[in-house]
Design a protein around this motif. Structure first.
Motif, PDB file in Angstrom:
ATOM      1  N   LYS A 113      21.251  -8.919 -49.970  1.00  0.00           N
ATOM      2  CA  LYS A 113      20.692  -8.472 -51.247  1.00  0.00           C
ATOM      3  C   LYS A 113      19.416  -7.657 -51.101  1.00  0.00           C
ATOM      4  O   LYS A 113      18.976  -7.024 -52.065  1.00  0.00           O
ATOM      5  N   LEU A 114      18.796  -7.659 -49.916  1.00  0.00           N
ATOM      6  CA  LEU A 114      17.575  -6.872 -49.745  1.00  0.00           C
ATOM      7  C   LEU A 114      17.833  -5.374 -49.892  1.00  0.00           C
ATOM      8  O   LEU A 114      16.901  -4.603 -50.124  1.00  0.00           O
ATOM      9  N   HIS A 115      19.083  -4.977 -49.765  1.00  0.00           N
ATOM     10  CA  HIS A 115      19.360  -3.540 -49.856  1.00  0.00           C
ATOM     11  C   HIS A 115      19.041  -3.009 -51.255  1.00  0.00           C
ATOM     12  O   HIS A 115      18.719  -1.835 -51.428  1.00  0.00           O
ATOM     13  N   GLY A 116      19.078  -3.916 -52.240  1.00  0.00           N
ATOM     14  CA  GLY A 116      18.905  -3.471 -53.618  1.00  0.00           C
ATOM     15  C   GLY A 116      17.490  -3.060 -53.966  1.00  0.00           C
ATOM     16  O   GLY A 116      17.277  -2.331 -54.940  1.00  0.00           O
ATOM     17  N   THR A 117      16.508  -3.522 -53.184  1.00  0.00           N
ATOM     18  CA  THR A 117      15.114  -3.219 -53.523  1.00  0.00           C
ATOM     19  C   THR A 117      14.413  -2.377 -52.463  1.00  0.00           C
ATOM     20  O   THR A 117      13.264  -1.982 -52.655  1.00  0.00           O
ATOM     21  N   ARG A 118      15.063  -2.124 -51.362  1.00  0.00           N
ATOM     22  CA  ARG A 118      14.398  -1.361 -50.304  1.00  0.00           C
ATOM     23  C   ARG A 118      14.381   0.129 -50.649  1.00  0.00           C
ATOM     24  O   ARG A 118      15.211   0.618 -51.421  1.00  0.00           O
ATOM     25  N   HIS A 119      13.419   0.818 -50.024  1.00  0.00           N
ATOM     26  CA  HIS A 119      13.443   2.284 -50.059  1.00  0.00           C
ATOM     27  C   HIS A 119      14.023   2.825 -48.756  1.00  0.00           C
ATOM     28  O   HIS A 119      14.794   3.779 -48.758  1.00  0.00           O
ATOM     29  N   THR A 120      13.624   2.190 -47.647  1.00  0.00           N
ATOM     30  CA  THR A 120      14.033   2.697 -46.339  1.00  0.00           C
ATOM     31  C   THR A 120      14.387   1.531 -45.425  1.00  0.00           C
ATOM     32  O   THR A 120      13.687   0.510 -45.435  1.00  0.00           O
ATOM     33  N   ILE A 121      15.427   1.691 -44.655  1.00  0.00           N
ATOM     34  CA  ILE A 121      15.722   0.712 -43.598  1.00  0.00           C
ATOM     35  C   ILE A 121      14.739   0.945 -42.458  1.00  0.00           C
ATOM     36  O   ILE A 121      14.552   2.080 -42.001  1.00  0.00           O
ATOM     37  N   VAL A 122      14.103  -0.132 -42.015  1.00  0.00           N
ATOM     38  CA  VAL A 122      13.152  -0.027 -40.898  1.00  0.00           C
ATOM     39  C   VAL A 122      13.824  -0.662 -39.683  1.00  0.00           C
ATOM     40  O   VAL A 122      13.762  -1.880 -39.474  1.00  0.00           O
ATOM     41  N   PHE A 123      14.459   0.160 -38.885  1.00  0.00           N
ATOM     42  CA  PHE A 123      15.295  -0.335 -37.792  1.00  0.00           C
ATOM     43  C   PHE A 123      14.454  -0.828 -36.626  1.00  0.00           C
ATOM     44  O   PHE A 123      14.656  -1.918 -36.087  1.00  0.00           O
ATOM     45  N   GLY A 124      13.500  -0.016 -36.196  1.00  0.00           N
ATOM     46  CA  GLY A 124      12.672  -0.352 -35.043  1.00  0.00           C
ATOM     47  C   GLY A 124      12.101   0.935 -34.490  1.00  0.00           C
ATOM     48  O   GLY A 124      12.507   2.027 -34.881  1.00  0.00           O
TER      49      GLY A 124
END
Ligand code: SF4
Length: 284
Positions: A113-124
């Protein structure tokens, strides 16, 4: 003549760095580096990457044919429950995956569910062949905006810690347990950790570091599959599937509790010794 903006910025950066060493109790070091009166262990001055540090980070990771057996590996840790073995199964010690392949697989992830509020994926971020990996909890607001891990206030402190070790951020790899920002910087929930942590395990297997430093309880508990407090294990060598792992406090905790910086510096000195980095001890 008025001071230029560049000079002001440089002086501020220097002031912050000196404050960092003050907090570590290392003031005598930079006031008088030739003094032999102090008994404290001193960091290598981090103006540039030391030769030894540069060399060790250029070397290929050690082969992992045999599990390491640090003194503390026999510690028992409480399992998280039925999801634990599945999380472990998700990782593959013999992985030849590249970080790019893992990032491609992650894609525009909607696995939790975090995908719904993120702006950017922070991979590493960092060296894909690093011998040292720092694992944090999850992105904050600055990281969510920039797509990079540890770039806010806590990130600046982590950068100072890395430089105090005689390294540069580009020499290490930095990532988090969850790749999307939990709303309001809350702790990631168990289902979010369960969905995202297999990508962390794959990152670790891809890089095959010599040392993993867990920053804070979430990283420690996720890798060790335990619900025990980090305070019992902070600063101790543990085993994560053959990787040497050392838990220490999260930089965000240090911002709230500056007195704990000295403990973290002791922990980082252990890491430096393990990596063969220069740890200067004053003569008695
Ligand atoms: S936190 Fe991880 S699992 Fe959840 S949406 Fe983001 S990338 Fe996917």
């Amino acid at each position: 003549m008025p001071e230029s903006a560049a000079n002001i910025a440089r002086n501020e950066k220097l002031r912050q760095r000196l404050q960092f060493y003050e907090d570590l109790g290392l003031a005598p070091f930079y006031r008088d580096r030739s003094s032999s009166s102090s008994q404290s262990v001193q960091p290598h001055w981090p103006a540039s990457l030391s030769d030894s540090a540069s060399q060790i980070m250029k070397e290929s990771p050690l082969p992992k044919s045999a599990p390491m057996t640090p003194a503390t590996t026999s510690r028992s840790v409480a399992p998280l429950g039925s999801s634990g073995p599945l999380l472990f199964d998700a990782a593959n010690k013999l992985s030849t995956e590249t970080l790019l392949q893992i990032r491609d697989d992650l894609g525009e992830c909607t696995r939790c569910k975090l995908h719904g509020t993120r702006h950017t994926i922070v991979f590493g971020d960092g060296n894909p062949k690093a011998q040292l990996i720092f694992v944090g909890e999850g992105p904050g607001a600055d990281e969510d905006a920039q797509g990079l891990p540890f770039v806010g206030r806590a990130g600046k402190l982590l950068t100072q810690m890395i430089e105090a070790m005689g390294l540069n951020r580009r020499d290490v790899y930095i990532c988090n347990v969850v790749k999307c920002r939990p709303p309001g910087n809350r702790q990631p929930e168990p289902d979010e950790v369960a969905a995202c942590s297999p990508f962390l395990f794959r990152q670790l297997d891809s890089i095959k570091p010599k040392v993993i430093v867990c920053l804070g309880a979430t990283a420690f508990q996720t890798l060790l599959q335990t619900n025990r407090s980090i305070s019992h294990y902070r600063g101790q060598w543990l085993d994560y599937r053959g990787f040497k792992m050392l838990p220490t406090y999260h930089p965000a905790y240090l911002l709230r509790n500056p007195a704990a910086k000295a403990d973290v510096w002791k922990d980082l000195q252990k890491v430096m010794a393990e990596l063969g980095l220069e740890v200067k001890k004053k003569a008695k």
